[in-house]
Write a protein that holds these residues in place. Structure first.
Motif, mmCIF file in Angstrom:
data_model
loop_
_atom_site.group_PDB
_atom_site.id
_atom_site.type_symbol
_atom_site.label_atom_id
_atom_site.label_comp_id
_atom_site.label_asym_id
_atom_site.label_seq_id
_atom_site.Cartn_x
_atom_site.Cartn_y
_atom_site.Cartn_z
ATOM 1 N N ALA A 1 0.890 -1.242 0.109
ATOM 2 C CA ALA A 1 -0.115 -0.026 -0.071
ATOM 3 C C ALA A 1 0.768 1.301 -0.215
ATOM 4 N N VAL A 2 2.022 1.024 0.706
ATOM 5 C CA VAL A 2 2.875 2.210 0.421
ATOM 6 C C VAL A 2 3.412 2.704 -0.855
ATOM 7 N N TYR A 3 3.623 1.671 -1.587
ATOM 8 C CA TYR A 3 3.835 1.694 -3.062
ATOM 9 C C TYR A 3 2.896 2.459 -3.960
ATOM 10 N N VAL A 4 1.605 1.623 -3.565
ATOM 11 C CA VAL A 4 0.535 2.370 -4.290
ATOM 12 C C VAL A 4 0.435 3.914 -4.078
ATOM 13 N N LEU A 5 0.505 4.390 -2.802
ATOM 14 C CA LEU A 5 0.614 5.716 -2.493
ATOM 15 C C LEU A 5 1.600 6.340 -3.293
ATOM 16 N N ILE A 6 2.900 5.727 -3.119
ATOM 17 C CA ILE A 6 3.918 6.487 -4.172
ATOM 18 C C ILE A 6 3.861 6.721 -5.567
ATOM 19 N N TYR A 7 3.044 5.560 -5.976
ATOM 20 C CA TYR A 7 2.389 5.543 -7.491
ATOM 21 C C TYR A 7 1.375 6.306 -7.700
ATOM 22 N N TYR B 1 -8.661 14.282 -5.312
ATOM 23 C CA TYR B 1 -7.699 13.166 -5.660
ATOM 24 C C TYR B 1 -7.068 12.860 -4.473
ATOM 25 N N VAL B 2 -6.524 13.825 -3.516
ATOM 26 C CA VAL B 2 -5.836 13.336 -2.400
ATOM 27 C C VAL B 2 -6.697 12.503 -1.418
ATOM 28 N N GLY B 3 -7.941 12.931 -1.210
ATOM 29 C CA GLY B 3 -8.611 12.064 -0.346
ATOM 30 C C GLY B 3 -9.079 10.935 -0.837
ATOM 31 N N TYR B 4 -9.501 10.729 -1.911
ATOM 32 C CA TYR B 4 -10.223 9.556 -2.491
ATOM 33 C C TYR B 4 -9.002 8.561 -2.563
ATOM 34 N N THR B 5 -7.965 9.164 -3.009
ATOM 35 C CA THR B 5 -6.772 8.222 -3.056
ATOM 36 C C THR B 5 -6.318 7.714 -1.672
ATOM 37 N N VAL C 1 -5.705 3.648 -0.654
ATOM 38 C CA VAL C 1 -4.495 3.226 -0.027
ATOM 39 C C VAL C 1 -5.127 2.516 1.293
ATOM 40 N N LEU C 2 -5.959 3.264 2.123
ATOM 41 C CA LEU C 2 -6.342 2.732 3.270
ATOM 42 C C LEU C 2 -7.021 1.041 3.302
ATOM 43 N N LEU D 1 -6.809 -4.740 3.044
ATOM 44 C CA LEU D 1 -6.766 -5.937 2.279
ATOM 45 C C LEU D 1 -5.652 -6.864 2.370
ATOM 46 N N THR D 2 -4.610 -6.269 2.093
ATOM 47 C CA THR D 2 -3.374 -6.949 2.006
ATOM 48 C C THR D 2 -2.846 -7.134 3.643
ATOM 49 N N GLY D 3 -3.004 -6.452 4.475
ATOM 50 C CA GLY D 3 -2.863 -6.518 6.047
ATOM 51 C C GLY D 3 -3.466 -8.120 6.291
#
Length: 633
Positions: free
Chosen positions: A563-569, A589-593, A597-598, A603-605
């Motif tokens: 998720a960190v890399y999704v944020l960077i991407y 964009y910032v809010g929905y992104t 990411v959350l 999901l992955t966690g």
């Protein structure tokens, strides 16, 4: 026979997908028209990738229906949240009947007169490159674009409201509607194509002939005058053509799988990642673990093994409950809810049951699935909470039912005020917000409590070893076992498995593109689950080898590292692919992104935690330990 028929139909759907053709929604019947029968033209909305703020069709001073009454089509929850406001228009088209040129809503000597304020609004929309989206027989309009350098043809969804030239705005006030029909029978026609050619025609270049009109081949464009107001006519023409395209394939130009090689490259790349992780796991499981377990079980003198180091020494602490166990159970419960929602939604979308032809169906299905998955989430969260010896199950159930939805609803509620301030159709109406609250408090929350009630009455998850009464001191860890470092390392490979598909998802979300590659997405989702599980097992094993038994929270956090890399991407995508300069679109964009990411982190966690939990129970279950030699909780 019925079962064989169903199996055959499913086979046909999968075969269609394998042949790179989008298939239509099962059970949706085509509409057949007689020659000369009237066909409604509806408007959906106006969109721009530069503002991310959709607007209703009649938010501009365009031609109203002749009776002056705007008829809204009933919309589902997904359409409302997408900003769709489907309305009737003044275009009159009839099956297989051409129209050379016709006024849309004026008389010959009565042009539309926009004042300065209206002209400024229209010019601003043109400057921000707004597209208008129309529908005919539920088929969206498209504009065909030809690349002058390569002669390649492509399509744009909708048509451009106008264009800019030398700092001035010109409006496309003449539409040539290019429609295609497929002759199903002798007197039965089906709409299979809807494109448009746009023209900007000055009112002074229009020539009126009885009920029709005409203009030169190269007319002067119609200027939107922001200083004194604008006078103009809206006109249109209709051109029908017969086509061999079958009704079931009419969406192919929108859903055609472009760049299929890229998707296959993504799949192959992901499989290589899986093999790499599988090799590491095989080394751990087959060589190291099997040797350690065999040595441990073959030695009759347990005292001799106390001098050893590694994961075997912390058997009495490895299942010690983590701090903030109520919060942990709530986080895992929400992760289960998100996982089930994503899995079921993507699976049915892969089967073609959530086609773009059913507008808003994907989002509506996802919301209702999330709500009803509260029962399963509550059950497993309760069992986990019970396993960690939690006592306040009612408070834990409330936290599980409200933690993630409260964050999502709260952030969307705040962003909605900014959207309302722009008078955008993307603003969620008050009635819809109340409906979402009712779904949350009247369905999801009671289902979570019901799941908790049944889960808390079940036996806790059984652990192969007991927990010591006195916690063991954790030795000082080396720097590369730090949570931050482990998170960054663990997130690389799962992100590498999904980043290509992520590009297409972002394009669909932020550039108003159709996304229909759910077959690829389902494969990538499965690969993501496996890769996250594998990396979680590897990272937890290394942590246990360092005699650190605080793995509960760490397995969740580290597994969500992608998720960190999704944020960077997403930051990279914002600066390289989008041209957003205004404050409110940037805020959206910032809010929905951040919510995306959350959600991805949850999901992955959760996937990583359950993989690590299963792994730890297996390896300690394989070790023979004298439980009577230790004091336990």
């Amino acid at each position: 026979m019925h079962n064989y028929h169903v199996i055959f139909q499913i086979f046909l759907l999968v075969f269609n997908f394998a042949c790179n053709h989008g298939f239509y929604v099962p059970g949706v019947a085509p509409v057949e028209y007689k020659k000369g029968q009237k066909i409604d033209v509806k408007a959906v909305k106006m969109t721009s990738i530069h503002t991310q703020l959709p607007y209703e069709y009649y938010s501009l001073p365009l031609c109203l229906p002749k009776n002056g009454t705007i008829i809204y089509k009933s919309e589902n929850l997904g359409e409302v949240l997408r900003g769709d406001r489907i309305v009737s228009t003044n275009y009159e088209i009839h099956m297989a009947e051409n129209i050379k040129c016709k006024l849309l809503c004026h008389k010959k000597n009565d042009p539309m007169n926009w004042n300065v304020e209206e002209s400024e609004t229209v010019a601003s929309r043109i400057e921000h490159e707004y597209f208008v989206h129309l529908l005919v027989d539920n088929l969206p309009v498209a504009t065909r674009i030809i690349n002058q350098e390569t002669s390649e043809k492509s399509i744009e969804q909708g048509y451009r409201l106008g264009f800019m030239s030398k700092g001035k705005a010109f409006i496309n006030n003449h539409l040539k509607l290019l429609l295609k029909y497929h002759k199903h029978s002798q007197d039965s026609y089906r709409v299979v194509g809807f494109e448009v050619e746009t023209h900007s025609v000055s009112k002074d270049d229009l020539i009126f002939l009885d009920d029709s009109c005409q203009f030169p081949l190269e007319p002067r464009p119609q200027l939107v005058n922001e200083d004194t107001g604008t006078k103009l006519y809206f006109t249109y023409s209709v051109e029908w053509g017969e086509s061999d395209i079958q009704w079931a394939s009419r969406w192919d130009i929108y859903l055609g799988m472009k760049d299929v090689q890229i998707h296959w490259f993504s799949i192959i790349n992901s499989i290589v990642v899986l093999f790499f992780l599988s090799g590491i796991l095989t080394t751990i499981m087959v060589r190291t673990l099997r040797r350690d377990i065999a040595k441990y079980n073959s030695d009759d003198d347990i005292e001799d093994l106390i001098e050893e180091t590694g994961w075997k020494l912390i058997y009495g602490d490895v299942f010690r409950p983590p701090p903030k166990r109520m919060l942990f159970a709530a986080v895992i419960g929400n992760g289960i809810q998100v996982f089930l929602m994503a899995l079921i939604t993507i699976f049915f979308a892969m089967l073609g049951m959530l086609s773009p032809a059913s507008r808003g169906a994907l989002m509506t299905s996802a919301i209702f699935l999330y709500v009803f998955m509260g029962l399963i989430a509550g059950y497993y969260s309760a069992r986990l909470y019970n396993t960690m010896r939690g006592k306040q199950w009612k408070q834990a159930a409330f936290l599980t039912a409200t933690l993630y939805p409260a964050i999502v609803f709260g952030k969307c509620f705040v962003l909605n005020f900014f959207i309302m301030g722009k008078h955008s159709s993307g603003a969620v109406p008050f009635s819809t917000m109340m409906a979402l609250l009712c779904l949350w408090f009247c369905i999801s929350l009671p289902l979570v409590y019901l799941g908790y009630y049944f889960g808390i009455r079940k036996q806790p998850f059984q652990h192969p070893v007991r927990t010591n009464f006195i916690p063991r001191k954790v030795p000082e860890q080396v720097w590369y076992r730090n949570v931050f470092v482990c998170t960054l390392v663990a997130g690389i490979l799962p992100f590498g498995a999904v980043f290509i598909e992520l590009f297409f998802i972002f394009s669909a979300l932020w550039e108003n593109q159709f996304y229909y590659l759910f077959g690829f997405l389902f494969l990538v989702f499965c690969i993501l689950v496996v890769s996250v599980s594998q990396i979680s097992i590897v990272m937890v094993y290394f942590q246990l080898c360092g005699e650190d038994y605080h793995w509960w929270w760490k397995s969740f956090i580290v597994s969500g590292g992608s998720a960190v890399y999704v944020l960077i991407y997403s930051i990279f995508y914002f600066f390289t692919k989008l041209e957003i300069t205004e404050f409110i679109p940037t805020l959206l964009y910032v809010g929905y992104t951040a919510l995306m990411v959350l959600t991805f982190w949850l999901l992955t966690g959760t996937i990583g935690f359950f993989a690590a939990y299963t792994f730890i129970r297996k390896i300690y279950g394989a070790v023979r330990i004298d439980l009577n030699s230790v004091k336990t909780l």
